[in-house]
Design a protein around this motif. Structure first.
Motif, mmCIF file in Angstrom:
data_model
loop_
_atom_site.group_PDB
_atom_site.id
_atom_site.type_symbol
_atom_site.label_atom_id
_atom_site.label_comp_id
_atom_site.label_asym_id
_atom_site.label_seq_id
_atom_site.Cartn_x
_atom_site.Cartn_y
_atom_site.Cartn_z
ATOM 1 N N GLU A 190 -7.921 -0.389 1.657
ATOM 2 C CA GLU A 190 -6.926 0.439 2.204
ATOM 3 C C GLU A 190 -6.731 0.522 0.051
ATOM 4 O OE1 GLU A 190 -5.005 1.075 5.005
ATOM 5 O OE2 GLU A 190 -3.302 -0.374 3.927
ATOM 6 N N THR A 191 -5.674 -0.492 -0.499
ATOM 7 C CA THR A 191 -5.105 -0.409 -1.727
ATOM 8 C C THR A 191 -6.263 0.140 -2.669
ATOM 9 O OG1 THR A 191 -3.265 -1.318 -1.140
ATOM 10 C CG2 THR A 191 -3.734 -1.839 -3.277
ATOM 11 N N ILE A 192 -7.567 -1.005 -2.595
ATOM 12 C CA ILE A 192 -8.336 -0.531 -3.344
ATOM 13 C C ILE A 192 -8.742 0.390 -3.575
ATOM 14 C CG2 ILE A 192 -10.929 -1.927 -3.650
ATOM 15 C CD1 ILE A 192 -10.110 -4.659 -2.976
ATOM 16 N N GLU A 193 -9.252 1.586 -2.547
ATOM 17 C CA GLU A 193 -10.277 2.561 -2.006
ATOM 18 C C GLU A 193 -8.939 3.017 -2.792
ATOM 19 O OE1 GLU A 193 -12.365 0.779 0.858
ATOM 20 O OE2 GLU A 193 -10.975 2.060 1.878
ATOM 21 N N PHE A 194 -7.668 3.424 -2.464
ATOM 22 C CA PHE A 194 -6.700 4.200 -2.921
ATOM 23 C C PHE A 194 -6.743 4.409 -4.036
ATOM 24 C CE2 PHE A 194 -3.098 6.474 -4.507
ATOM 25 C CZ PHE A 194 -2.717 6.636 -3.547
ATOM 26 N N VAL A 195 -6.813 3.083 -5.140
ATOM 27 C CA VAL A 195 -6.496 2.835 -6.443
ATOM 28 C C VAL A 195 -8.104 3.640 -7.122
ATOM 29 C CG1 VAL A 195 -7.078 1.352 -8.383
ATOM 30 C CG2 VAL A 195 -5.473 0.987 -6.902
ATOM 31 N N ALA A 196 -9.323 3.274 -6.567
ATOM 32 C CA ALA A 196 -10.693 4.153 -6.956
ATOM 33 C C ALA A 196 -10.374 4.849 -7.137
ATOM 34 C CB ALA A 196 -11.348 3.960 -5.817
ATOM 35 N N GLN A 197 -9.320 6.102 -6.052
ATOM 36 C CA GLN A 197 -9.416 8.046 -6.205
ATOM 37 C C GLN A 197 -8.322 8.553 -6.779
ATOM 38 O OE1 GLN A 197 -7.110 9.835 -4.052
ATOM 39 N NE2 GLN A 197 -6.011 7.767 -4.476
ATOM 40 N N SER A 198 -7.610 7.609 -6.949
ATOM 41 C CA SER A 198 -6.128 7.701 -7.468
ATOM 42 C C SER A 198 -6.705 8.039 -9.329
ATOM 43 C CB SER A 198 -5.275 6.704 -8.016
ATOM 44 O OG SER A 198 -4.081 7.193 -8.795
ATOM 45 N N ASN A 199 -5.590 8.960 -10.238
ATOM 46 C CA ASN A 199 -5.442 9.344 -10.993
ATOM 47 C C ASN A 199 -4.512 8.719 -12.370
ATOM 48 O OD1 ASN A 199 -7.163 11.620 -10.638
ATOM 49 N ND2 ASN A 199 -5.458 12.935 -9.597
ATOM 50 N N SER A 200 -3.707 7.824 -11.586
ATOM 51 C CA SER A 200 -3.445 7.434 -12.621
ATOM 52 C C SER A 200 -2.826 5.522 -12.763
ATOM 53 C CB SER A 200 -1.248 7.530 -12.019
ATOM 54 O OG SER A 200 -1.073 7.783 -10.500
ATOM 55 N N PHE A 236 0.638 -0.776 0.553
ATOM 56 C CA PHE A 236 -0.283 -0.288 -0.258
ATOM 57 C C PHE A 236 1.141 1.805 0.367
ATOM 58 C CE2 PHE A 236 -3.498 2.545 0.460
ATOM 59 C CZ PHE A 236 -3.375 3.481 1.860
ATOM 60 N N GLU A 237 2.044 1.080 0.208
ATOM 61 C CA GLU A 237 2.617 2.558 0.541
ATOM 62 C C GLU A 237 3.589 2.603 -0.529
ATOM 63 O OE1 GLU A 237 3.960 2.421 5.917
ATOM 64 O OE2 GLU A 237 5.202 1.103 3.982
ATOM 65 N N LEU A 238 4.301 1.397 -0.753
ATOM 66 C CA LEU A 238 4.530 1.403 -2.604
ATOM 67 C C LEU A 238 4.043 2.017 -3.328
ATOM 68 C CD1 LEU A 238 6.920 0.656 -4.628
ATOM 69 C CD2 LEU A 238 5.583 -0.672 -5.076
ATOM 70 N N VAL A 239 2.250 1.477 -3.076
ATOM 71 C CA VAL A 239 1.307 2.455 -4.338
ATOM 72 C C VAL A 239 1.207 3.584 -4.213
ATOM 73 C CG1 VAL A 239 -1.136 2.164 -4.700
ATOM 74 C CG2 VAL A 239 -0.064 0.030 -4.435
#
Ligand code: SF4
Length: 444
Positions: free
Chosen positions: A246-256, A218-221
């Protein structure tokens, strides 16, 4: 070694192998070698092998033959997972001059002082325990997207798998190095980076040569998401038990980071998952799929599944088939179980006949076509972004959207490696999606 020498490469297997071949090729070029295509005449041919590919031995022999057809005096080197697992077997193949194990493969250029052919392949291998250090790599120039290695090896004990025996313990690149490599790649104009490794969800383990986790996946992402200039980041494959909310939710709001997850399942039967010593049961898998679809309804979910594992009765196979048929996933990668010496499954009872394995594999591949089509249908009308590839395929250029929908349009060289907004319209007879431009490029 003089600069006139030509070297060519052939890679079998996974994205990790492609990233390593590309780095090794750059090492050769830095030493003054000319890199040529594998179907051209070269002085040295390097074959990066895989131990998972079915008929890996037959494939290897035919690749050796095709190299020697180009230049019968060429110096042939075998590296990679198969070379680490069975060095003697490869060294005995006619025409092979050298076999390098896991600790030596990145030092190929140190081994080629004398290019005269050897009667029997020279072996420079090691005990896999010695392969406990990390060497970074990334692929560039071969494709539209770059494969960035972030992790290597695996500490899991899946009963059918030889990868830990071929690549060693789980270890990771230092976070700073990953970020540096990612910047380098984006500065070379590559628009998409695919994170690759053996068990990338275990990222952070062995980052500084010890068994501890210095960072998490998750920290890498999160760290990669801050890098300027990277248009797309794709997670190649991640174990279900290591894909966190947390990784899934982070990817959901990520632009990249793109909404595409490839998650090995291997079987839809808890009985078989236990025999495979996988670290989850169906409930966890359901939960991952549900969490992804809740956060990103248009996300693409790819699934690895093995058929024909020892003990897979008709009932247990149907359990897998029905489970996948119900699951909200987008496509399958179907692997037919094949016996591997030195694995627990090799000794297991309940062997499934080749005929039945073939029949079951066909059924699941049919299901994958159905799943991919209904996923594509669910995307028609959506406005997405396509990254075009580089090949002219029968007058068409292909590309993939962020959620891995394959599209095509008439070939135009100015579209190569460019990103465009499109609206998906229909699925053509080849199962590829056609579209309307949101903003028609001036050169189209
Ligand atoms: S997680 Fe299992 S299948 Fe994957 S590399 Fe590790 S041991 Fe092999």
């Amino acid at each position: 070694m003089s600069a006139q020498k030509k070297v060519a490469f052939y890679t079998l297997g996974c994205k990790l192998n492609f990233s390593e071949t590309s780095t090794i090729a750059r090492n050769f070029q830095n030493e003054g070698f000319d890199r040529v295509e594998f179907d051209e005449k070269a002085d040295i041919y390097v074959i990066n092998t895989c131990s998972v590919t079915d008929n890996a031995d037959k494939r290897f022999k035919s690749i050796v033959k095709s190299a020697l057809k180009q230049n019968e005096n060429a110096f042939l080197i075998a590296i990679g997972c198969y070379a680490q697992l069975k060095p003697e077997e490869l060294a005995a193949v006619d025409g092979v001059d050298m076999v390098l194990g896991a600790t030596e493969k990145f030092k190929v250029t140190d081994y080629i002082n004398d290019l005269s052919k050897n009667e029997m392949g020279e072996i420079h291998s090691c005990e896999i325990e010695e392969a406990d250090f990390y060497v970074g790599s990334y692929s560039i120039g071969d494709r539209t997207r770059a494969f960035l290695k972030v992790q290597d090896g695996c500490d899991y004990k899946c009963t059918y798998c030889t990868i830990p025996l071929a690549r060693g313990i789980s270890r990771s690149d230092e976070l700073e190095n990953v970020l540096k490599n990612a910047k380098e790649i984006s500065e070379k104009g590559i628009k998409e980076i695919v994170l690759t490794g053996v068990n990338i969800g275990d990222y952070g383990k062995g980052e500084f040569g010890n068994k501890k986790h210095e960072h998490t996946f998750f920290e890498l992402v999160k760290a990669l998401d801050t890098i300027e200039g990277i248009h797309r980041l794709r997670i190649s494959s991640i174990e279900p038990n290591l894909l966190t909310n947390e990784t899934i939710e982070f990817v959901a709001q990520s632009n990249s980071f793109v909404p595409h997850f490839h998650i090995p399942l291997q079987s839809g039967s808890d009985t078989l998952l236990k025999l495979m010593k996988r670290r989850y049961l169906r409930e966890t898998y359901n939960n991952r799929v549900a969490a992804i679809k809740k956060a990103m309804p248009n996300a693409c979910i790819g699934v690895d599944v093995i058929i024909g594992f020892p003990g897979e009765t008709d009932e247990l196979f149907l359990e897998t088939y029905n489970y996948l048929n119900e699951l909200d996933i987008s496509y399958l990668h179907v692997f037919t179980y094949s016996e591997r010496p030195n694995t627990e499954a090799f000794e297991m009872d309940g062997v499934v006949s080749k005929k039945v394995r073939t029949k079951r594999s066909k059924m699941l591949r049919g299901l994958s076509v159905k799943k991919r089509r209904s996923f594509y249908e669910s995307q028609l009308g959506n406005q997405l972004t396509v990254l075009f590839e580089s090949e002219n395929k029968e007058g068409f250029i292909h590309g993939f959207t962020e959620n891995y929908v394959k599209v095509k349009t008439p070939w135009n060289p100015e579209l190569v490696n460019t990103l465009h907004q499109i609206k998906l319209t229909e699925i053509d007879e080849d199962g590829i999606v056609r579209f309307d431009w949101v903003k028609v490029p001036t050169f189209v």
